[in-house]
Write a protein that holds these residues in place. Structure first.
Motif, PDB file in Angstrom:
ATOM      1  N   ILE A 117     -13.616  -5.622  44.234  1.00 40.54           N
ATOM      2  CA  ILE A 117     -14.795  -4.782  44.000  1.00 40.54           C
ATOM      3  C   ILE A 117     -15.837  -5.553  43.200  1.00 40.54           C
ATOM      4  N   ARG A 118     -15.404  -6.239  42.163  1.00 40.74           N
ATOM      5  CA  ARG A 118     -16.348  -6.992  41.330  1.00 40.74           C
ATOM      6  C   ARG A 118     -16.985  -8.145  42.114  1.00 40.74           C
ATOM      7  N   VAL A 119     -16.197  -8.782  42.972  1.00 38.08           N
ATOM      8  CA  VAL A 119     -16.740  -9.864  43.791  1.00 38.08           C
ATOM      9  C   VAL A 119     -17.826  -9.335  44.722  1.00 38.08           C
ATOM     10  N   ARG A 120     -17.579  -8.190  45.328  1.00 38.29           N
ATOM     11  CA  ARG A 120     -18.550  -7.633  46.268  1.00 38.29           C
ATOM     12  C   ARG A 120     -19.850  -7.245  45.582  1.00 38.29           C
ATOM     13  N   PHE A 121     -19.735  -6.600  44.443  1.00 34.77           N
ATOM     14  CA  PHE A 121     -20.955  -6.199  43.740  1.00 34.77           C
ATOM     15  C   PHE A 121     -21.720  -7.408  43.208  1.00 34.77           C
ATOM     16  N   SER A 122     -20.991  -8.427  42.790  1.00 34.71           N
ATOM     17  CA  SER A 122     -21.660  -9.625  42.273  1.00 34.71           C
ATOM     18  C   SER A 122     -22.413 -10.368  43.367  1.00 34.71           C
ATOM     19  N   SER A 123     -22.031 -10.121  44.634  1.00 31.00           N
ATOM     20  CA  SER A 123     -22.721 -10.769  45.754  1.00 31.00           C
ATOM     21  C   SER A 123     -23.976 -10.005  46.175  1.00 31.00           C
ATOM     22  N   GLY A 124     -24.245  -8.883  45.500  1.00 34.37           N
ATOM     23  CA  GLY A 124     -25.468  -8.138  45.773  1.00 34.37           C
ATOM     24  C   GLY A 124     -25.328  -6.940  46.672  1.00 34.37           C
ATOM     25  N   LYS A 125     -24.101  -6.576  47.064  1.00 36.56           N
ATOM     26  CA  LYS A 125     -23.926  -5.420  47.931  1.00 36.56           C
ATOM     27  C   LYS A 125     -24.191  -4.134  47.152  1.00 36.56           C
ATOM     28  N   PHE A 126     -24.766  -3.151  47.859  1.00 35.17           N
ATOM     29  CA  PHE A 126     -25.070  -1.886  47.188  1.00 35.17           C
ATOM     30  C   PHE A 126     -23.887  -0.931  47.246  1.00 35.17           C
TER      31      PHE A 126
END
Length: 352
Positions: free
Chosen positions: A247-256
C-alpha cells in the motif's frame, strides 16, 4: 501528482495494552487449553487465507471482501466461545461491559463510514454506466452527455468523504478503548481475553486498511506489534507487512487509490476522456471502440466487486449490532432476575 508519504503508525506506541500474561500460579485446564488452541488455530487459518498470493491482489475489492468475511466469522466465533466457556454475562466485570459497549459503538461508526463510501462509489458507477450508454450512439449530443458524465466521475473521485476522513480518529479511539481494565482473572476469563485480543488485532488491521484504501492516504494505516507468544502472531505479521508495504509503495508512486478495480476504471477514463473531448465528427474508429470496450469491462468488474463488498460490510454491521443487542438483553434479564429476588426477600420480610 505524487502524494506525501505519511510516517508509519504504531498500533501500540506506549506498549501493548492487551498484556495477556496470566498471573503466576494460574493454570489452564486441558479442556480450556483445547478450546483456546482450537480458536487460535481457526484465527490463524483465516489470516493465512488473507495473505495475497501476489502483489496484484493488494488491495483488490475481492481481497477486501474476504477480509470482511474473516471479520464476521471471527466475531461470530467470539460469541460461540462465550457459550463454550460457559461464561455468563453475570460473571462479567462491569468495566468489561463498558469497554465492550464502547468498542461496539466505534465499530458500528466505522461500518457506517465504509457503507457511505461504498454508496458514493456506486454513484460513480452510475455515472460510468451513463457514459457507456451515451457512447453507444453516434449522435454529437450523446457524445457531449458522455463527456459530461465523465466530468461528474472525475469530480466525484477528486472529492473527499467526510465520514471516511473521521475514520482515523475513530480508529485511534478504538485502540485506546481496547485497553482491557485490570481486574481479577479466572482461568476462563484468561482464555476469553486472549481470544478477544486476536480478534481485536485482526479487526483494527482490516479497518485501517479499508480506511486507507477509501481515504487515499496512508495516514490511517497502522502497524501492530503483536507479541510472539501467540501462535497466530507470525502469520499475522507476514500478512500485515506484505499488505501495508505494498500500500505504501503504491501511494508513494502517486496513485490516488490502492484498489485494483478502481485503478483500472480510472486508467480507462483517463485514456478515453481526451478522445471524446476531441471528437468533432462522430467517426467510429477501432482505437475508440477498444477504449470504450476496456472501460466497459473495468466498470463491470468494479460494479460486481462493490456489490459483494457492500454485502459483507452490512453483514459485519449486523454481527456487531446483534452481539451488542444480545449483551444488553442479557444484562436486562439479569437485572430483572435480581430485582425479582430482591422483591421476594422484601415481601418475605413484610410477611414476617
Amino acid at each position: 501528482m505524487s502524494l506525501p508519504q505519511d510516517p508509519p503508525r504504531s498500533f501500540f506506541p506506549f506498549g501493548n495494552p492487551f498484556r495477556m500474561i496470566s498471573p503466576k500460579g494460574t493454570k489452564l485446564s486441558p479442556q480450556l487449553l483445547e478450546i483456546l488452541h482450537a480458536f487460535e488455530k481457526t484465527l490463524e487459518e483465516r489470516l493465512e487465507k488473507l495473505i495475497p498470493k501476489s502483489k496484484d491482489e493488494v488491495v483488490s475489492l475481492s481481497w477486501m471482501t474476504s477480509a470482511m468475511q474473516a471479520l464476521c466469522e471471527s466475531h461470530n466465533d467470539i460469541k460461540t466461545l462465550m457459550t463454550d466457556l460457559d461464561l455468563p454475562v453475570m460473571d462479567w466485570d462491569e468495566k468489561w461491559i463498558d469497554v465492550y459497549l464502547d468498542i461496539s459503538v466505534k465499530l458500528l461508526d466505522i461500518c457506517n463510514a465504509f457503507s457511505s463510501e461504498l454508496s458514493r462509489l456506486n454513484q460513480g458507477h452510475l455515472l460510468l454506466q451513463c457514459t457507456l450508454h451515451h457512447l453507444g450512439s453516434s449522435s454529437p449530443d450523446h457524445l457531449f452527455r458522455a463527456c459530461s458524465s465523465l466530468d461528474g466521475w472525475r469530480q466525484l473521485m477528486s472529492s473527499k468523504n467526510p465520514r471516511i476522513e473521521k475514520c482515523g480518529s475513530i480508529l485511534d479511539d478504538l485502540v485506546e478503548s481496547s485497553d482491557m481494565p485490570k481486574v481479577k482473572k479466572s482461568a476462563k476469563v484468561t482464555v476469553w481475553m486472549q481470544a478477544i485480543y486476536g480478534v481485536k488485532a485482526l479487526t483494527v488491521f482490516v479497518c485501517s486498511v479499508f480506511a486507507t484504501a477509501f481515504s487515499g492516504s496512508t495516514k490511517n494505516l497502522m502497524d501492530m506489534d503483536v507479541a510472539d507468544i501467540y501462535s497466530w502472531a507470525p502469520t499475522f505479521k507476514v500478512l500485515q507487512n506484505l499488505v501495508n508495504e505494498e500500500i505504501r509503495v503504491r501511494f508513494s508512486s502517486g496513485k490516488f487509490t490502492v484498489s485494483n478495480e478502481l485503478e483500472a476504471v480510472d486508467f480507462s477514463v483517463r485514456e478515453l476522456y481526451p478522445i471524446i473531448q476531441g471528437v468533432v465528427h462522430t467517426i467510429e474508429t477501432e482505437s475508440h471502440a477498444k477504449t470504450v470496450e476496456k472501460l466497459g469491462r473495468a466498470t463491470e468488474n468494479f460494479s460486481e466487486g462493490l456489490d459483494l463488498l457492500a454485502k459483507e460490510v452490512d453483514g459485519f454491521f449486523q454481527v456487531v449490532l446483534s452481539g451488542r443487542d444480545a449483551l444488553l438483553a442479557n444484562l436486562r434479564s439479569v437485572t430483572l432476575g435480581n430485582d425479582h429476588i430482591l422483591g421476594g426477600k422484601s415481601d418475605a420480610q413484610v410477611v414476617n
